[in-house]
Design an enzyme around this catalytic site. Structure first.
Site, mmCIF file in Angstrom:
data_model
loop_
_atom_site.group_PDB
_atom_site.id
_atom_site.type_symbol
_atom_site.label_atom_id
_atom_site.label_comp_id
_atom_site.label_asym_id
_atom_site.label_seq_id
_atom_site.Cartn_x
_atom_site.Cartn_y
_atom_site.Cartn_z
ATOM 1 N N HIS A 153 -4.058 0.699 -6.874
ATOM 2 C CA HIS A 153 -5.105 0.487 -7.882
ATOM 3 C C HIS A 153 -4.730 1.008 -9.267
ATOM 4 C CE1 HIS A 153 -7.333 -0.251 -4.261
ATOM 5 N NE2 HIS A 153 -8.463 -0.462 -4.906
ATOM 6 N N GLU A 169 -12.393 -0.171 -8.616
ATOM 7 C CA GLU A 169 -13.143 -1.235 -7.928
ATOM 8 C C GLU A 169 -14.479 -1.496 -8.604
ATOM 9 O OE1 GLU A 169 -13.000 -0.983 -3.666
ATOM 10 O OE2 GLU A 169 -10.817 -1.187 -3.727
ATOM 11 N N CYS A 222 0.838 -1.197 0.000
ATOM 12 C CA CYS A 222 0.000 0.000 0.000
ATOM 13 C C CYS A 222 0.881 1.259 0.000
ATOM 14 C CB CYS A 222 -0.848 -0.042 1.266
ATOM 15 S SG CYS A 222 -1.936 1.346 1.491
ATOM 16 N N CYS A 250 -0.209 4.356 -6.243
ATOM 17 C CA CYS A 250 -1.344 3.746 -5.537
ATOM 18 C C CYS A 250 -1.554 2.347 -6.107
ATOM 19 C CB CYS A 250 -2.595 4.593 -5.743
ATOM 20 S SG CYS A 250 -4.084 3.869 -5.031
HETATM 21 N N1 DGL Z 1 -3.891 0.813 -1.098
HETATM 22 C C1 DGL Z 1 -4.057 2.257 -1.081
HETATM 23 C C2 DGL Z 1 -2.794 2.895 -1.638
HETATM 24 O O1 DGL Z 1 -2.026 2.304 -2.378
HETATM 25 C C3 DGL Z 1 -5.291 2.685 -1.848
HETATM 26 C C4 DGL Z 1 -6.592 2.402 -1.135
HETATM 27 C C5 DGL Z 1 -6.668 3.101 0.214
HETATM 28 O O2 DGL Z 1 -6.823 4.333 0.279
HETATM 29 O O3 DGL Z 1 -6.548 2.420 1.208
HETATM 30 O O4 DGL Z 1 -2.532 4.026 -1.326
#
Ligand code: DGL
Length: 268
Positions: free
Chosen positions: A188, A154, A75, A186
């Site tokens: 995603h 998503e 993350c 990020c």
């Molecule tokens: N996994 C988070 C990131 O890479 C994105 C989703 C979230 O805000 O938790 O920052």
């Protein structure tokens, strides 16, 4: 004591970190992986540093209890908030996505104007600025939070006209500034890479933190003498802290496999 055949632990705020598991498995197919997605407390990207750090410590403990030899913080929001705290709390190699992403961006830029997109937490932390400026002191880093991309991914709207419109609006500032490298900061965003590359145009190199971190994991394993020498494909275990119906569907989208078995985990 973990050894070279122990699994690599990977955690994320949710399911997006499977983009990192995908990149890791492509690069290091013979390693075993244990994944934890904190789906009960997602998103991390809107939370404060201290909350994200508390959650990250609990996530890391869950993985350590399962005997991992290394922890990959998939993350970006958790990497930006908590990697230093995790390294001082735990005596195991810990790798986040920020440093490898910054290194790849510095390598790829010609103009020295680098764009970063991510959650509010990642952008506000200025972590990419700091890493990039350490490596290239004269660089001009322009960062932009793009919070709408996570729900759009998503929803599966990877190549939808609405997503394109949102991307055009978010990225105008970066295009106008003349960035020649865009860091997808990020979990995603790698799924939007083709659309984002198209919106940015030909002169922009896309750096995806999922691919960059897997190269860094390979080097760190070798350096620590922890590379798995097995010649057969590794095992993967997936845990989440909440298991709504949508999780497997989103997991399929990120990993491209149908038979994703996910277990419910208790963390905290
Ligand atoms: N996994 C988070 C990131 O890479 C994105 C989703 C979230 O805000 O938790 O920052």
């Amino acid at each position: 004591m973990p050894n070279s055949s122990s699994p690599i632990g990977v955690f994320d705020s949710g399911i997006g970190g499977l983009s990192v598991v995908k990149a890791l498995t492509e690069r290091l197919p013979n390693e075993n992986y244990i994944y934890l997605g904190d789906t009960a407390r997602v998103p991390y990207g809107t939370k404060t540093k201290s909350t994200i750090t508390r959650f990250s410590i609990q996530d890391t403990r869950f993985l350590l209890d399962r005997g991992v030899k290394m922890v990959v913080v998939a993350c970006n929001s958790a990497s930006s908030a908590s990697v230093d705290a995790l390294r001082s709390e735990f005596d195991i190699p810990i790798i986040g996505v920020i440093e490898p992403g910054a290194q790849a961006a510095v390598k790829a830029t010609n103009s020295g104007v680098i764009g970063v997109i991510g959650t509010e937490a990642t952008v506000n932390s200025q972590c990419y600025h700091r890493e990039i400026l350490k490596l290239k002191p004269g660089a001009n880093v322009i960062a932009k939070p793009c919070p709408l991309f996570v729900p759009l991914v998503e929803e599966g709207w990877l190549n939808d006209s609405i997503t394109r419109q949102v991307a055009e609006k978010y990225l105008t500032e970066l295009k106008d500034a003349g960035v020649d490298v865009l860091i997808l900061g990020c979990t995603h965003y790698p799924l939007l890479a083709p659309l984002l590359a198209d919106v940015m145009g030909k002169g922009t190199t896309i750096v995806d933190s999922a691919s960059s971190v897997s190269a860094a994991v390979e080097s760190l394993l070798a350096e620590k003498g922890l590379s798995n020498t097995s010649t057969s494909p590794g095992r993967r275990e997936f845990h989440v802290t909440d298991l709504p119906a949508k999780v497997s569907q989103i997991g399929r989208m990120f990993l491209g496999i149908d038979d994703l078995e996910i277990e419910l985990a208790e963390v905290g």
